[in-house]
Write a protein that holds these residues in place. Structure first.
Motif, PDB file in Angstrom:
ATOM      1  N   MET A 140      12.652   2.761   9.366  1.00  0.00           N
ATOM      2  CA  MET A 140      11.264   3.205   9.172  1.00  0.00           C
ATOM      3  C   MET A 140      11.078   4.647   9.650  1.00  0.00           C
ATOM      4  N   GLU A 141      11.771   5.033  10.742  1.00  0.00           N
ATOM      5  CA  GLU A 141      11.604   6.377  11.281  1.00  0.00           C
ATOM      6  C   GLU A 141      12.113   7.457  10.330  1.00  0.00           C
ATOM      7  N   GLN A 142      12.878   7.055   9.299  1.00  0.00           N
ATOM      8  CA  GLN A 142      13.400   8.018   8.345  1.00  0.00           C
ATOM      9  C   GLN A 142      12.476   8.218   7.135  1.00  0.00           C
ATOM     10  N   VAL A 143      11.403   7.425   7.071  1.00  0.00           N
ATOM     11  CA  VAL A 143      10.464   7.522   5.949  1.00  0.00           C
ATOM     12  C   VAL A 143       9.432   8.609   6.248  1.00  0.00           C
ATOM     13  N   LEU A 144       9.270   9.570   5.332  1.00  0.00           N
ATOM     14  CA  LEU A 144       8.297  10.638   5.511  1.00  0.00           C
ATOM     15  C   LEU A 144       6.887  10.093   5.305  1.00  0.00           C
ATOM     16  N   LEU A 145       5.959  10.567   6.143  1.00  0.00           N
ATOM     17  CA  LEU A 145       4.583  10.115   6.013  1.00  0.00           C
ATOM     18  C   LEU A 145       4.019  10.396   4.631  1.00  0.00           C
ATOM     19  N   ARG A 146       4.349  11.561   4.063  1.00  0.00           N
ATOM     20  CA  ARG A 146       3.796  11.930   2.764  1.00  0.00           C
ATOM     21  C   ARG A 146       4.275  10.987   1.661  1.00  0.00           C
ATOM     22  N   GLU A 147       5.454  10.386   1.871  1.00  0.00           N
ATOM     23  CA  GLU A 147       5.951   9.407   0.905  1.00  0.00           C
ATOM     24  C   GLU A 147       5.362   8.033   1.188  1.00  0.00           C
ATOM     25  N   PHE A 148       5.083   7.774   2.470  1.00  0.00           N
ATOM     26  CA  PHE A 148       4.620   6.469   2.890  1.00  0.00           C
ATOM     27  C   PHE A 148       3.159   6.215   2.509  1.00  0.00           C
ATOM     28  N   ARG A 149       2.358   7.281   2.332  1.00  0.00           N
ATOM     29  CA  ARG A 149       0.922   7.103   2.167  1.00  0.00           C
ATOM     30  C   ARG A 149       0.539   6.371   0.889  1.00  0.00           C
ATOM     31  N   ASP A 150       1.401   6.354  -0.113  1.00  0.00           N
ATOM     32  CA  ASP A 150       1.083   5.692  -1.381  1.00  0.00           C
ATOM     33  C   ASP A 150       1.706   4.299  -1.504  1.00  0.00           C
ATOM     34  N   VAL A 151       2.246   3.777  -0.406  1.00  0.00           N
ATOM     35  CA  VAL A 151       2.989   2.512  -0.489  1.00  0.00           C
ATOM     36  C   VAL A 151       2.088   1.347  -0.906  1.00  0.00           C
ATOM     37  N   HIS A 152       0.793   1.416  -0.551  1.00  0.00           N
ATOM     38  CA  HIS A 152      -0.096   0.294  -0.884  1.00  0.00           C
ATOM     39  C   HIS A 152      -0.244   0.081  -2.385  1.00  0.00           C
ATOM     40  N   LYS A 153       0.015   1.135  -3.157  1.00  0.00           N
ATOM     41  CA  LYS A 153      -0.089   1.021  -4.611  1.00  0.00           C
ATOM     42  C   LYS A 153       1.027   0.155  -5.188  1.00  0.00           C
ATOM     43  N   HIS A 154       2.093   0.013  -4.440  1.00  0.00           N
ATOM     44  CA  HIS A 154       3.267  -0.697  -4.947  1.00  0.00           C
ATOM     45  C   HIS A 154       3.429  -2.069  -4.311  1.00  0.00           C
ATOM     46  N   PHE A 155       2.408  -2.541  -3.606  1.00  0.00           N
ATOM     47  CA  PHE A 155       2.522  -3.803  -2.876  1.00  0.00           C
ATOM     48  C   PHE A 155       2.843  -4.987  -3.782  1.00  0.00           C
ATOM     49  N   ASP A 156       2.164  -5.077  -4.923  1.00  0.00           N
ATOM     50  CA  ASP A 156       2.383  -6.228  -5.801  1.00  0.00           C
ATOM     51  C   ASP A 156       3.826  -6.269  -6.293  1.00  0.00           C
ATOM     52  N   ALA A 157       4.351  -5.090  -6.688  1.00  0.00           N
ATOM     53  CA  ALA A 157       5.736  -5.035  -7.153  1.00  0.00           C
ATOM     54  C   ALA A 157       6.704  -5.383  -6.026  1.00  0.00           C
ATOM     55  N   ILE A 158       6.409  -4.916  -4.811  1.00  0.00           N
ATOM     56  CA  ILE A 158       7.273  -5.222  -3.657  1.00  0.00           C
ATOM     57  C   ILE A 158       7.264  -6.710  -3.378  1.00  0.00           C
ATOM     58  N   GLY A 159       6.072  -7.319  -3.473  1.00  0.00           N
ATOM     59  CA  GLY A 159       5.972  -8.755  -3.207  1.00  0.00           C
ATOM     60  C   GLY A 159       6.813  -9.576  -4.171  1.00  0.00           C
ATOM     61  N   VAL A 160       6.794  -9.191  -5.464  1.00  0.00           N
ATOM     62  CA  VAL A 160       7.582  -9.923  -6.466  1.00  0.00           C
ATOM     63  C   VAL A 160       9.074  -9.737  -6.207  1.00  0.00           C
ATOM     64  N   SER A 161       9.500  -8.513  -5.926  1.00  0.00           N
ATOM     65  CA  SER A 161      10.931  -8.244  -5.747  1.00  0.00           C
ATOM     66  C   SER A 161      11.489  -8.924  -4.502  1.00  0.00           C
ATOM     67  N   LEU A 162      10.663  -9.043  -3.458  1.00  0.00           N
ATOM     68  CA  LEU A 162      11.133  -9.674  -2.218  1.00  0.00           C
ATOM     69  C   LEU A 162      10.712 -11.136  -2.115  1.00  0.00           C
ATOM     70  N   LYS A 163      10.057 -11.654  -3.163  1.00  0.00           N
ATOM     71  CA  LYS A 163       9.623 -13.047  -3.209  1.00  0.00           C
ATOM     72  C   LYS A 163       8.725 -13.402  -2.017  1.00  0.00           C
ATOM     73  N   ILE A 164       7.746 -12.527  -1.748  1.00  0.00           N
ATOM     74  CA  ILE A 164       6.787 -12.750  -0.664  1.00  0.00           C
ATOM     75  C   ILE A 164       5.547 -13.416  -1.243  1.00  0.00           C
ATOM     76  N   SER A 165       5.034 -14.414  -0.569  1.00  0.00           N
ATOM     77  CA  SER A 165       3.856 -15.123  -1.066  1.00  0.00           C
ATOM     78  C   SER A 165       2.641 -14.210  -1.047  1.00  0.00           C
ATOM     79  N   LYS A 166       1.656 -14.552  -1.897  1.00  0.00           N
ATOM     80  CA  LYS A 166       0.447 -13.748  -1.970  1.00  0.00           C
ATOM     81  C   LYS A 166      -0.312 -13.732  -0.649  1.00  0.00           C
ATOM     82  N   GLY A 167      -0.317 -14.861   0.067  1.00  0.00           N
ATOM     83  CA  GLY A 167      -1.012 -14.928   1.353  1.00  0.00           C
ATOM     84  C   GLY A 167      -0.367 -14.015   2.382  1.00  0.00           C
TER      85      GLY A 167
END
Length: 467
Positions: free
Chosen positions: A1-28
Motif C-alpha cells: 500500500m505504501e507504494q501506491v501514489l495518492l493521485r492514483e489512489f483517489r479514483d479507486v472508488h470508481k472501480h469498486f464493483d469491478a474489484i469486487g467481481v474479480s476478487l469474488k467479494i460479496s456485496k455486503g
C-alpha cells in the motif's frame, strides 16, 4: 500500500464493483469497504497537506470542501439588515390612481423636455430611487398611520409635517440613518416640484412654499448627517469587511480553482454549477484589480461598454453609464488587467453562450430556476449579495475568519493599498478608473491606519540623497 501514489489512489472508488467481481467479494463486504474508504477520504480532505498531495486543481478539480461551511445568510440570521424595508407599499397595493401618478412623476423627472420644468431630466436609475422612496413613504402611511389604500396620494409626500413624522419613524423606530433621511427628503422635494411646477414663476421654484419647506428640511438633515457616526464604516464594521489586497488576490486564486470541471473527488460538475463559479470568480477579480462601481459591472455589456482589442479588454463608459457622468459629461475608458484577458475570453466564448439571451450583458442571473429569470440582468442588491456571500464563504475557507466584503469595500481596499505601497504618479489614474477625483478618493476610501499615514514622514529632516 505504501507504494501506491495518492493521485492514483483517489479514483479507486470508481472501480469498486469491478474489484469486487474479480476478487469474488460479496456485496455486503464491499459496501463495508466502501464506507471505510469514504471516511478515510473525508479525513484526508481536512488535512493541510491534502491539496499539495493531490495536486493543484486549476485545470481539473475544485479544492476540497471542508466539513464546516461558511454561510453569510445563516451566520447573520437574526442580525439587523439595514436594507430591510418591509413597510414599503407592495405592488398589489398600488391603486390605479397611484400608478397613474407615479407614471406622471416618472415622465416629469425623466422626459427630455417638460414645459415649465426648471431642472434637467434625471436618469432612469435616479428616478428608480425616488420611486422607491415614495413607496416607502406611502407604505408607512398605510401600514403605520392607518391610511386606507384609496386615500393614498403621491402629493402627500410634499407635506413637510407628514414627511418629518415619516423620517422620525425611520430613524427612531427602524434604526435608519440621517443619510437615509436625506434620500427620502430629496425624493419628497422632487415630488413637491412635480405637484407645483405649473404654478411656479420664480427660479428654482422659490415661490412654492412646499418646495422651500422641504429644501430647508434637507439643510437641517445635512447638518445632522455630517455629525452622525458612520455605522457602515465604523472600526467594528470595517473589521468585519476589509481585507488586504494580498488576501483578495488569494481569494481570486481560490475562486479560479473553483471553476474546475470536476469536484475534488473527481465527479463531473453540472454545467450550471461551473457557470456560477466562473461568473463569481470574474466579478470579484474585476473588483479586486479594477474597483469600479458595482453598477458598472452589473451593466457591463459586450460591444457597448466592454470591447475586446488586441491588447486585451477595454471598458468604455459614456457619461450616462457611470454615476458622475451625468454631471460632468465625461467619458471613462480604461483597460482591464491583462491577467483577466484569458479568463474573460473563455467566459465570453465558451461559458456565457451556454445561456442564450436577447442581450449582451456579460454577467447574468444563474441561480433562479424560473425560465423567465434565468439569464436576465442583475439588479443592484442581487449583485451586491452575490459578492458578499462569495467573499464570506471564500475568506472563511481560506483564513478561518469570514469577511462580508461588499463591492464598495473593494474601492476602500484598493485606495488604501495604493496610497501605502503604490506610486504617487498613479494616484490620479486610479481615481479616474474609479470615477473620482484624487481628493475625493483620498477622503472617501483611504483607510490607512494612523501610524501608516505618518510613516513616510519618518526622518523628514534628513536631506534627500542626490547620489
Amino acid at each position: 500500500m505504501e507504494q501506491v501514489l495518492l493521485r492514483e489512489f483517489r479514483d479507486v472508488h470508481k472501480h469498486f464493483d469491478a474489484i469486487g467481481v474479480s476478487l469474488k467479494i460479496s456485496k455486503g463486504t464491499l459496501a463495508n469497504y466502501r464506507s471505510v474508504l469514504s471516511r478515510f477520504f473525508r479525513w484526508m480532505e481536512q488535512q493541510d497537506w491534502y491539496e499539495s498531495a493531490f495536486g493543484v486543481y486549476e485545470g481539473e478539480r475544485t479544492p476540497p470542501r471542508k466539513v464546516k461551511g461558511f454561510n453569510l445568510g445563516g451566520d447573520r440570521k437574526g442580525k439587523r439588515a439595514y436594507s430591510t424595508t418591509t413597510y414599503r407599499l407592495a405592488p398589489h397595493e398600488i391603486t390605479p390612481l397611484l400608478d397613474s401618478q407615479l407614471s406622471g412623476f416618472n415622465r416629469f423627472m425623466t422626459a427630455p423636455e417638460v414645459p415649465k420644468r426648471q431642472d434637467n431630466p434625471v436618469r432612469a436609475v435616479t428616478f428608480k430611487s425616488y420611486r422607491s422612496a415614495a413607496l416607502m413613504f406611502l407604505g408607512w402611511l398605510n401600514h403605520a398611520e392607518g391610511f386606507a389604500l384609496d386615500e393614498l396620494r403621491l402629493e402627500l409626500m410634499s407635506d413637510r409635517d407628514l414627511l418629518e413624522d415619516f423620517i422620525a419613524y425611520g430613524i427612531s423606530d427602524r434604526g435608519n440613518s440621517y443619510g437615509w433621511a436625506m434620500n427620502m427628503a430629496a425624493a419628497a422635494l422632487n415630488v413637491a416640484k412635480w405637484v407645483h411646477y405649473r404654478q411656479s414663476k420664480s427660479a428654482k421654484y422659490r415661490d412654492i412654499e412646499a418646495v422651500e419647506l422641504i429644501r430647508a428640511l434637507l439643510s437641517e438633515l445635512a447638518v445632522k448627517h455630517k455629525k452622525e457616526p458612520k455605522r457602515t464604516i465604523s472600526k467594528e464594521a470595517l473589521q468585519e469587511k476589509l481585507l488586504t489586497l494580498q488576501e483578495c488576490m488569494q481569494v481570486n486564486q481560490y475562486l479560479r480553482k473553483c471553476c474546475a470541471p470536476r469536484t475534488a473527488t473527481g465527479e463531473k460538475r453540472r454545467t450550471k454549477a461551473i457557470l456560477v463559479s466562473w461568473q463569481r470568480y470574474l466579478i470579484i477579480s474585476i473588483l479586486t484589480y479594477c474597483p469600479v462601481r458595482q453598477r458598472e459591472i452589473r451593466e457591463l455589456e459586450f460591444g457597448r461598454t466592454l470591447f475586446r482589442e488586441p491588447e486585451g479588454y477595454v471598458m468604455r463608459l459614456q457619461p450616462l453609464d457611470h454615476k458622475v457622468g451625468g454631471r460632468t459629461g465625461k467619458e471613462r475608458e480604461f483597460f482591464l488587467p491583462d491577467i483577466l484577458t484569458h479568463d474573460l475570453d473563455e467566459w465570453l466564448n465558451v461559458w456565457r453562450p451556454k445561456v442564450p439571451t436577447h442581450h449582451q450583458r456579460v454577467f447574468i442571473k444563474l441561480r433562479n430556476q424560473k425560465l423567465d429569470v434565468l439569464g436576465t440582468p442583475y439588479n443592484d442588491t442581487q449583485l451586491c449579495g452575490l459578492v458578499a456571500r462569495a467573499m464570506y464563504s471564500a475568506t472563511g475557507y481560506l483564513f478561518g475568519s469570514p469577511k462580508r466584503t461588499t463591492p464598495h469595500d473593494f474601492r476602500r481596499i484598493a485606495i488604501t493599498w495604493q496610497r501605502q505601497h503604490g506610486r504617487r504618479d498613479q494616484d490620479e489614474a486610479l481615481a479616474e478608473i474609479m470615477g473620482h477625483s484624487v481628493r475625493e478618493a483620498n477622503a472617501t476610501y483611504n483607510y490607512l491606519a494612523a501610524r501608516d499615514r505618518t510613516a513616510k514622514a519618518k526622518n523628514w529632516w534628513k536631506p534627500t540623497s542626490t547620489v
